[in-house]
Motif scaffolding. Structure first.
Motif, PDB file in Angstrom:
ATOM      1  N   MET A  25      -1.617  17.944   2.829  1.00  0.00           N
ATOM      2  CA  MET A  25      -0.678  17.196   2.008  1.00  0.00           C
ATOM      3  C   MET A  25      -1.177  15.753   1.873  1.00  0.00           C
ATOM      4  SD  MET A  25       2.156  17.843   0.503  1.00  0.00           S
ATOM      5  CE  MET A  25       3.314  16.913  -0.426  1.00  0.00           C
ATOM      6  N   HIS A  26      -1.177  15.259   0.668  1.00  0.00           N
ATOM      7  CA  HIS A  26      -1.661  13.909   0.409  1.00  0.00           C
ATOM      8  C   HIS A  26      -0.545  12.892   0.577  1.00  0.00           C
ATOM      9  CE1 HIS A  26      -5.407  15.496  -1.047  1.00  0.00           C
ATOM     10  NE2 HIS A  26      -4.777  16.291  -1.867  1.00  0.00           N
ATOM     11  N   ALA A  27      -0.929  11.658   0.844  1.00  0.00           N
ATOM     12  CA  ALA A  27       0.031  10.561   0.847  1.00  0.00           C
ATOM     13  C   ALA A  27       0.611  10.440  -0.552  1.00  0.00           C
ATOM     14  CB  ALA A  27      -0.680   9.269   1.259  1.00  0.00           C
ATOM     15  N   GLN A  28       1.539   9.536  -0.731  1.00  0.00           N
ATOM     16  CA  GLN A  28       2.193   9.396  -2.036  1.00  0.00           C
ATOM     17  C   GLN A  28       1.173   9.126  -3.133  1.00  0.00           C
ATOM     18  OE1 GLN A  28       5.377   6.613  -2.106  1.00  0.00           O
ATOM     19  NE2 GLN A  28       5.805   6.944  -4.254  1.00  0.00           N
ATOM     20  N   THR A  29       1.244   9.914  -4.194  1.00  0.00           N
ATOM     21  CA  THR A  29       0.316   9.806  -5.310  1.00  0.00           C
ATOM     22  C   THR A  29       0.688   8.614  -6.188  1.00  0.00           C
ATOM     23  OG1 THR A  29      -0.054  12.185  -5.280  1.00  0.00           O
ATOM     24  CG2 THR A  29      -0.640  11.023  -7.304  1.00  0.00           C
ATOM     25  N   VAL A  30      -0.317   7.773  -6.483  1.00  0.00           N
ATOM     26  CA  VAL A  30      -0.138   6.620  -7.355  1.00  0.00           C
ATOM     27  C   VAL A  30      -0.384   7.026  -8.811  1.00  0.00           C
ATOM     28  CG1 VAL A  30      -1.024   4.311  -7.907  1.00  0.00           C
ATOM     29  CG2 VAL A  30      -0.827   5.034  -5.523  1.00  0.00           C
ATOM     30  N   LYS A  31      -1.425   7.845  -9.039  1.00  0.00           N
ATOM     31  CA  LYS A  31      -1.766   8.309 -10.384  1.00  0.00           C
ATOM     32  C   LYS A  31      -2.443   9.662 -10.246  1.00  0.00           C
ATOM     33  CE  LYS A  31      -3.734   6.773 -14.760  1.00  0.00           C
ATOM     34  NZ  LYS A  31      -2.553   7.152 -15.531  1.00  0.00           N
ATOM     35  N   GLU A  32      -2.215  10.532 -11.238  1.00  0.00           N
ATOM     36  CA  GLU A  32      -2.786  11.883 -11.205  1.00  0.00           C
ATOM     37  C   GLU A  32      -3.075  12.332 -12.620  1.00  0.00           C
ATOM     38  OE1 GLU A  32      -1.311  16.324  -9.820  1.00  0.00           O
ATOM     39  OE2 GLU A  32      -0.415  14.567  -8.901  1.00  0.00           O
ATOM     40  N   SER A  33      -4.176  13.069 -12.801  1.00  0.00           N
ATOM     41  CA  SER A  33      -4.544  13.533 -14.134  1.00  0.00           C
ATOM     42  C   SER A  33      -5.530  14.687 -14.023  1.00  0.00           C
ATOM     43  CB  SER A  33      -5.191  12.380 -14.906  1.00  0.00           C
ATOM     44  OG  SER A  33      -5.628  12.808 -16.175  1.00  0.00           O
ATOM     45  N   ILE A  34      -5.621  15.445 -15.094  1.00  0.00           N
ATOM     46  CA  ILE A  34      -6.706  16.412 -15.237  1.00  0.00           C
ATOM     47  C   ILE A  34      -7.960  15.596 -15.552  1.00  0.00           C
ATOM     48  CG2 ILE A  34      -7.586  18.364 -16.576  1.00  0.00           C
ATOM     49  CD1 ILE A  34      -5.094  18.979 -14.842  1.00  0.00           C
ATOM     50  N   ALA A  35      -9.075  15.934 -14.944  1.00  0.00           N
ATOM     51  CA  ALA A  35     -10.321  15.193 -15.156  1.00  0.00           C
ATOM     52  C   ALA A  35     -11.498  16.156 -15.069  1.00  0.00           C
ATOM     53  CB  ALA A  35     -10.469  14.088 -14.113  1.00  0.00           C
TER      54      ALA A  35
END
Length: 99
Positions: free
Chosen positions: A1-11
């Motif tokens: 589990m990751h820490a809180q996500t700041v930004k996420e996108s398909i790349a």
């Protein structure tokens, strides 16, 4: 589990002529790329934001040499490893990663 996500996108990560689609996300401490197809060997990658030397725009390339899109970012680490991602809104990513 990751820490809180700041930004996420398909790349799409590109390495020479090789490309792999996946999910790129940024937390306060890390940049994580999780490929959709784990068989190709381009990821997953977890980059510590503390080890980033530079982030700038780059071109996405066809056949590893022909620029096909300006929507890319290049992340250079302190050890000179370079990771290039093609993604939407590269200026937004540069802004997030500059902090």
């Amino acid at each position: 589990m990751h820490a809180q996500t700041v930004k996420e996108s398909i790349a799409t990560i590109q390495s020479g002529v090789a490309k792999e689609d996946g999910k790129l996300l940024v937390t306060e401490q890390e940049i994580v790329f999780e490929p959709f197809n784990k068989e190709l060997g381009l990821g997953p990658y977890t980059l510590s934001r503390a080890h980033i030397n530079n982030v700038d725009k780059c071109s996405g390339k066809g056949a590893g040499i022909l620029p096909i899109t300006a929507d890319g970012i290049r992340i250079t680490l302190n050890n000179n490893d370079v990771f290039e991602f093609i993604l939407a809104n590269p200026d937004e990513w540069l802004s997030v990663l500059a902090h």
